[in-house]
Enzyme design. Sequence first.
Site, PDB file in Angstrom:
ATOM      1  N   HIS A   1      61.370  22.315  55.117  1.00 10.53           N
ATOM      2  CA  HIS A   1      60.867  22.238  56.496  1.00 10.53           C
ATOM      3  C   HIS A   1      60.727  23.642  57.060  1.00 10.53           C
ATOM      4  CE1 HIS A   1      60.541  21.023  60.699  1.00 10.53           C
ATOM      5  NE2 HIS A   1      61.477  21.938  60.973  1.00 10.53           N
TER       6      HIS A   1
ATOM      7  N   CYS B   1      32.713  32.698  37.654  1.00 12.29           N
ATOM      8  CA  CYS B   1      33.872  32.626  38.561  1.00 12.29           C
ATOM      9  C   CYS B   1      34.248  33.980  39.157  1.00 12.29           C
ATOM     10  CB  CYS B   1      35.050  31.952  37.850  1.00 12.29           C
ATOM     11  SG  CYS B   1      36.585  32.060  38.768  1.00 12.29           S
TER      12      CYS B   1
HETATM   13  C1  LIG Z   1      29.415  29.621  44.969  1.00 10.60           C
HETATM   14  C2  LIG Z   1      30.311  28.898  44.000  1.00 10.60           C
HETATM   15  C3  LIG Z   1      31.636  28.733  44.297  1.00 10.60           C
HETATM   16  C4  LIG Z   1      32.466  28.065  43.403  1.00 10.60           C
HETATM   17  N1  LIG Z   1      33.781  27.921  43.747  1.00 10.60           N
HETATM   18  C5  LIG Z   1      34.612  27.306  42.902  1.00 10.60           C
HETATM   19  C6  LIG Z   1      36.000  27.169  43.219  1.00 10.60           C
HETATM   20  O1  LIG Z   1      36.451  27.562  44.292  1.00 10.60           O
HETATM   21  N2  LIG Z   1      36.811  26.584  42.306  1.00 10.60           N
HETATM   22  C7  LIG Z   1      36.337  26.129  41.113  1.00 10.60           C
HETATM   23  O2  LIG Z   1      37.125  25.626  40.314  1.00 10.60           O
HETATM   24  N3  LIG Z   1      35.029  26.225  40.782  1.00 10.60           N
HETATM   25  C8  LIG Z   1      34.154  26.802  41.647  1.00 10.60           C
HETATM   26  N4  LIG Z   1      32.843  26.940  41.299  1.00 10.60           N
HETATM   27  C9  LIG Z   1      32.395  26.473  39.975  1.00 10.60           C
HETATM   28  C10 LIG Z   1      32.822  27.494  38.911  1.00 10.60           C
HETATM   29  O3  LIG Z   1      32.318  28.765  39.234  1.00 10.60           O
HETATM   30  C11 LIG Z   1      32.373  27.118  37.492  1.00 10.60           C
HETATM   31  O4  LIG Z   1      32.651  25.759  37.253  1.00 10.60           O
HETATM   32  C12 LIG Z   1      33.142  27.984  36.504  1.00 10.60           C
HETATM   33  O5  LIG Z   1      32.795  29.330  36.681  1.00 10.60           O
HETATM   34  C13 LIG Z   1      32.969  27.564  35.043  1.00 10.60           C
HETATM   35  O6  LIG Z   1      31.736  27.926  34.560  1.00 10.60           O
HETATM   36  P1  LIG Z   1      31.411  27.846  33.029  1.00 10.60           P
HETATM   37  O7  LIG Z   1      32.586  28.243  32.222  1.00 10.60           O
HETATM   38  O8  LIG Z   1      30.785  26.549  32.709  1.00 10.60           O
HETATM   39  O9  LIG Z   1      30.233  28.916  32.869  1.00 10.60           O
HETATM   40  P2  LIG Z   1      29.936  30.294  33.592  1.00 10.60           P
HETATM   41  O10 LIG Z   1      31.155  30.945  34.111  1.00 10.60           O
HETATM   42  O11 LIG Z   1      28.805  30.093  34.509  1.00 10.60           O
HETATM   43  O12 LIG Z   1      29.485  31.185  32.358  1.00 10.60           O
HETATM   44  C14 LIG Z   1      28.292  31.018  31.661  1.00 10.60           C
HETATM   45  C15 LIG Z   1      27.846  32.389  31.202  1.00 10.60           C
HETATM   46  O13 LIG Z   1      26.829  32.236  30.225  1.00 10.60           O
HETATM   47  C16 LIG Z   1      25.915  33.301  30.368  1.00 10.60           C
HETATM   48  N5  LIG Z   1      24.689  32.884  29.713  1.00 10.60           N
HETATM   49  C17 LIG Z   1      23.975  31.755  29.941  1.00 10.60           C
HETATM   50  N6  LIG Z   1      22.932  31.689  29.092  1.00 10.60           N
HETATM   51  C18 LIG Z   1      22.987  32.782  28.299  1.00 10.60           C
HETATM   52  C19 LIG Z   1      22.183  33.270  27.239  1.00 10.60           C
HETATM   53  N7  LIG Z   1      21.112  32.617  26.794  1.00 10.60           N
HETATM   54  N8  LIG Z   1      22.522  34.448  26.658  1.00 10.60           N
HETATM   55  C20 LIG Z   1      23.619  35.144  27.090  1.00 10.60           C
HETATM   56  N9  LIG Z   1      24.407  34.720  28.083  1.00 10.60           N
HETATM   57  C21 LIG Z   1      24.102  33.551  28.676  1.00 10.60           C
HETATM   58  C22 LIG Z   1      25.801  33.460  31.883  1.00 10.60           C
HETATM   59  O14 LIG Z   1      25.344  34.756  32.227  1.00 10.60           O
HETATM   60  C23 LIG Z   1      27.234  33.223  32.324  1.00 10.60           C
HETATM   61  O15 LIG Z   1      27.978  34.421  32.463  1.00 10.60           O
HETATM   62  C24 LIG Z   1      31.977  27.587  42.181  1.00 10.60           C
HETATM   63  C25 LIG Z   1      30.622  27.749  41.866  1.00 10.60           C
HETATM   64  C26 LIG Z   1      29.792  28.397  42.757  1.00 10.60           C
HETATM   65  C27 LIG Z   1      28.354  28.573  42.403  1.00 10.60           C
END
Ligand SMILES: Cc1cc2nc3c(=O)[nH]c(=O)nc-3n(C[C@H](O)[C@H](O)[C@H](O)COP(=O)(O)OP(=O)(O)OC[C@H]3O[C@@H](n4cnc5c(N)ncnc54)[C@H](O)[C@@H]3O)c2cc1C
Length: 463
Positions: free
Chosen positions: A446, A44
């Site tokens: 409004h 995020c």
């Molecule tokens: C371009 C884009 C725009 C978006 N805009 C929005 C928005 O406006 N509003 C919204 O609500 N959502 C949005 N989203 C979705 C949102 O970003 C995700 O749903 C949110 O970040 C939650 O992610 P998460 O907690 O599942 O995991 P993430 O935040 O993806 O975290 C997972 C972490 O695990 C780490 N990781 C993975 N495997 C390993 C490993 N083996 N060893 C060590 N580290 C590891 C990764 O590096 C990562 O940092 C957007 C997504 C994208 C791609």
Amino acid sequence: MSQPEQVEVLILGSGEAGKLLAWHMARAGRRTAVVERRWIGGSCPNIACLPSKNEIWSARVALLAQHAAKFGTMITGLVTTDMAKVRQRKRDMVDREIALHLQNYKTSGAELIMGTGHFVASKTLEVRLNDGGTRLLAGDQVFLNLGTHAAIPSIPGLEAAQPLTHIEALELDYLPPHLVVLGGGYIGLELAQAYRRFGSRVTVIESGPQLMSREDRDVADEMRRILGDEGIQILVATETVNVHGRSGEEVSLTVRTASGEQTIEGSDILVAAGRVPNTAGIGLEEAGVELDGRGYVRVNERLETTASDVWAVGECAGSPQFTHVSHDDFRIIRDNLAGGKRSTRDRLVPYCMFTDPPLAHVGLSEREAEHQGVTTRVARLSMSAVLRAHTTDETQGFMKALVASDDRILGFTMIGAEAGEVVAVVQTAMLANLPYPVLRDAVLAHPTMAEGLGPLLSNLPPG
Ligand SMILES: Cc1cc2nc3c(=O)[nH]c(=O)nc-3n(C[C@H](O)[C@H](O)[C@H](O)COP(=O)(O)OP(=O)(O)OC[C@H]3O[C@@H](n4cnc5c(N)ncnc54)[C@H](O)[C@@H]3O)c2cc1C
């Protein structure tokens, strides 16, 4: 296997739920370690919501500057975008976010270990440290917050073309002369519009019959019209047959539509065609953690995996792909570990796509209501009927509400300025089970966009 370092709480991945759990657990006095391979704080703040909204805001400034004369502000000379400056503003924001995260790690006492983790035994991770070397860690309780990454569809020549994903697209310091976006979903459309406003020619190719496949047809059609009016070429029901060339130089795509094959020549390709969970090749089977058929971690409604004392949260657990849902996953686990009985069932999850105007939605769509056999009355209001929209010249889009036979609001969709804020008003009414006349007859300030909710609900056909 040498003796692992034992911690009470071990978290793999520092996304929204992972970091909140880490800080919460550590502040509660539990020995906590978080393993993160790249993004401090997860997607995020680094590569997803916040950076995309940051650059989208720059694109809005570009649009306003291009049309400034309409508002009485005269700009002499050509309006151009400096992508290096757009990127720097975004990078500065991300740096500030990371600093805040590091401060939270410091004050909470949770240890952040930068490296890639994989399971070597139940609740035991080997971490390949980014700075070299390895560490072996075991946790009494383990939480998986692994996230997803962009899918690259298996189209001949696509991978070799080295397409952009959202990560690289948000790091460009040049303006693609012609950006071809594969995928007409939320991420693809947000970035397509931003680049169009910066000055690129943009083509969106969507294989499904409409943009934003889960939306009602009228919603998809209105968004298509709005984006088309900005000069974005949109092809739906279009299969990409092959790709030649290299993104950043020259690309040529052969596409097939109902009327035959055609070639699209572009400069850059952005792939925004779905997500793949980061669950492969990290030994989850060693840890007794089962995946579902799509590679997501199999969890129950309390986010417990098939391994005892191992939970999964956020996108890797198949939760709806939004930061606010990952946040709520954290709250569910926090509360359940404290003796609560919270579940992921029946969550009312709103979302907002940050095009301009944005699209926001909560609850049932017309298509879902029909599919579930739920009878509803549907009210519609054009944004041109909302006076606030007249003051800002933002009259595109509409609001739509679905109401049940007992007068509860079941769903709300809006394409219109401030849709992300207005949806929260309707969501609050839905959470309170308010009969729709209460919201219809409320005295709202409004002129605001939310004021449109009164006339919208007055438009409801008789039951
Ligand atoms: C371009 C884009 C725009 C978006 N805009 C929005 C928005 O406006 N509003 C919204 O609500 N959502 C949005 N989203 C979705 C949102 O970003 C995700 O749903 C949110 O970040 C939650 O992610 P998460 O907690 O599942 O995991 P993430 O935040 O993806 O975290 C997972 C972490 O695990 C780490 N990781 C993975 N495997 C390993 C490993 N083996 N060893 C060590 N580290 C590891 C990764 O590096 C990562 O940092 C957007 C997504 C994208 C791609």
